[in-house]
Write an enzyme that holds these catalytic residues in place. Structure first.
Site, PDB file in Angstrom:
ATOM      1  N   HIS A   1      11.000  -2.771 -60.481  1.00 54.28           N
ATOM      2  CA  HIS A   1      12.008  -3.827 -60.357  1.00 54.28           C
ATOM      3  C   HIS A   1      11.545  -4.946 -59.412  1.00 54.28           C
ATOM      4  O   HIS A   1      11.244  -6.035 -59.866  1.00 54.28           O
ATOM      5  CB  HIS A   1      13.362  -3.262 -59.902  1.00 54.28           C
ATOM      6  CG  HIS A   1      14.006  -2.371 -60.886  1.00 54.28           C
ATOM      7  ND1 HIS A   1      14.515  -2.826 -62.080  1.00 54.28           N
ATOM      8  CD2 HIS A   1      14.213  -1.028 -60.877  1.00 54.28           C
ATOM      9  CE1 HIS A   1      15.016  -1.822 -62.769  1.00 54.28           C
ATOM     10  NE2 HIS A   1      14.840  -0.717 -62.064  1.00 54.28           N
TER      11      HIS A   1
ATOM     12  N   GLU B   1      15.460  -3.407 -55.605  1.00 56.81           N
ATOM     13  CA  GLU B   1      16.365  -3.574 -56.754  1.00 56.81           C
ATOM     14  C   GLU B   1      17.732  -4.023 -56.237  1.00 56.81           C
ATOM     15  O   GLU B   1      18.709  -3.286 -56.276  1.00 56.81           O
ATOM     16  CB  GLU B   1      16.478  -2.269 -57.542  1.00 56.81           C
ATOM     17  CG  GLU B   1      17.231  -2.414 -58.862  1.00 56.81           C
ATOM     18  CD  GLU B   1      17.419  -1.100 -59.598  1.00 56.81           C
ATOM     19  OE1 GLU B   1      18.057  -1.113 -60.662  1.00 56.81           O
ATOM     20  OE2 GLU B   1      16.933  -0.054 -59.112  1.00 56.81           O
TER      21      GLU B   1
END
Length: 398
Positions: A269, A244
């Protein structure tokens, strides 16, 4: 996962609700028979009964609006209020500190789960997998409930919801812990996850490490703890937050490598995946999907224009992915449709059409933690609703 409007208008108007303000300006709440005492070493102003405070106000509307502002990241001037990620993360943390005293009161906790299921169901979401820390839940008299009680509460509320919404497929939990803890602390959490999954095999889906990646420890740092299931010969699915970040060559994006080495079921993510072609090829070949969270990535300053989101390139080449809403209420959203809208309008490009939506929705079922039998049943239920949707569009006057 439930709207902050409900939290303010419903929960903060309940009796026995006290509040105080920390030196940092963080609102703290606690339900109690009498004014609570501050925990040792923690400063706070005098605890005030919220009902009494409202009685002294000429107009409670502005006060309630201030609570809404405290509970969300929504602002008219985001660039000024949140000049960098540190400011965003600080506010993000403050929100969770503020609402925890409200949500973790036992009666509120169960109502909050039910309200969350209700709002997602209204958004045509029929199955949820949520990450949860399983924080202790307290009673009015101060009694503290453990993780077993909390999981049972999720189970009981879900069963209650299904009785009035028979088409709802259920809820599963990904037990999570902070990536700031010691290796011994995470090892304890892994053992707890294994135990909980043995007791609640139908609701505990697996385990994850959560929290800000660049200020926390890497997956590699926790390798000894994360290998415990293999050592014990136990299956514990991992749903790791990994990559992320918009940086390249850091321990954060290298988490992507360790996530696949540790056999992650899904990757949360995975924003940096396009910078790691070998991992990208591996996850595609092994059918390991990314959980793409458009609004969260935008709010957290990873991307400003959804057309530039790395998921656009991944979607174009057919990489497996699902759309998730991360923390919708904190971002001023509700349910999942807002994230689907951004994924469709921005990430999908000008060629996105009904086939794009259909693929993303079927991915949600395909990559869930449900059994094959449950997925097959879910797909039949969904196909019926999809056909009704297409029929509605075909008949809709133009």
């Amino acid at each position: 996962m439930a709207s902050v409007e409900w939290l303010v208008k419903n929960v903060t108007y309940r009796p026995h609700c006290y509040f105080c303000i920390t030196p940092e300006g963080i609102l703290q709440f606690r339900f109690a028979q009498s004014a609570p005492r501050n925990p040792k070493g923690r400063e706070c102003s005098n605890w005030v009964l919220l009902g009494d405070h409202r009685k002294k106000l000429k107009d409670t509307t502005e006060f309630d609006k201030s609570l809404l502002r405290a509970f969300t990241m929504v602002t008219k001037n985001p660039e000024k209020i949140y000049p960098n990620e540190d400011a965003l993360r600080t506010k993000f943390q403050y929100i969770f500190l503020s609402i925890s005293g409200l949500v973790h009161h036992a009666p509120v906790f169960k109502d909050y789960i039910f309200q969350g299921l209700k709002e997602f169901h209204q958004d045509n979401v029929f199955f949820l997998e949520i990450r949860t820390m399983l924080w202790p839940v307290y009673e009015l008299d101060g009694e503290i409930h453990d993780k077993l009680w909390v999981v049972r509460a999720y189970q009981e509320v879900t069963d209650k919801f299904k009785r009035t919404h028979p088409e709802f497929m259920g809820l599963r939990l990904i037990f999570s812990d902070y990536r700031t803890k010691s290796v011994a602390g995470i090892a304890h959490s892994i053992r707890t996850a294994i135990k909980l999954r043995e007791i609640f095999s139908d609701i505990i889906a697996g385990f994850d490490l959560v929290g800000r990646e660049d200020t926390g420890f890497s997956l590699y740092y926790y390798k000894e703890a994360l290998m415990i299931p293999v050592m014990y010969g136990v299956k514990l699915p991992y749903f790791f937050h990994a990559g992320e970040t918009d940086w390249y060559g850091t321990s954060i994006d290298r988490n992507l490598v360790d996530a696949v080495i540790l056999n992650a079921t899904r990757i949360g993510h995975g924003f940096a995946l396009t910078k790691h072609p070998v991992v990208k090829a591996y996850t595609r070949n092994k059918d390991i999907p990314l959980e793409v969270c458009p609004i969260s990535n935008q709010v957290m300053k990873l991307v400003s224009d959804m057309r530039n989101h790395p998921a656009a390139a991944l979607m174009a080449c057919g990489h497996p992915m699902v759309i998730s809403s991360d923390d919708p209420a904190v971002f001023g959203a509700k349910g999942l449709s807002y994230d689907f809208y951004e994924a469709f309008m921005g990430i999908g490009g000008k060629r996105a059409d009904l086939r794009t939506l259909k693929q993303l929705v079927t991915n949600s079922i395909k990559y869930s933690s449900l059994s094959k039998t449950e997925k097959d049943l879910f797909m039949k239920v969904w196909k019926l609703r999809w056909n009704q949707f297409i029929d509605y569009l075909a008949r809709k006057p133009r």
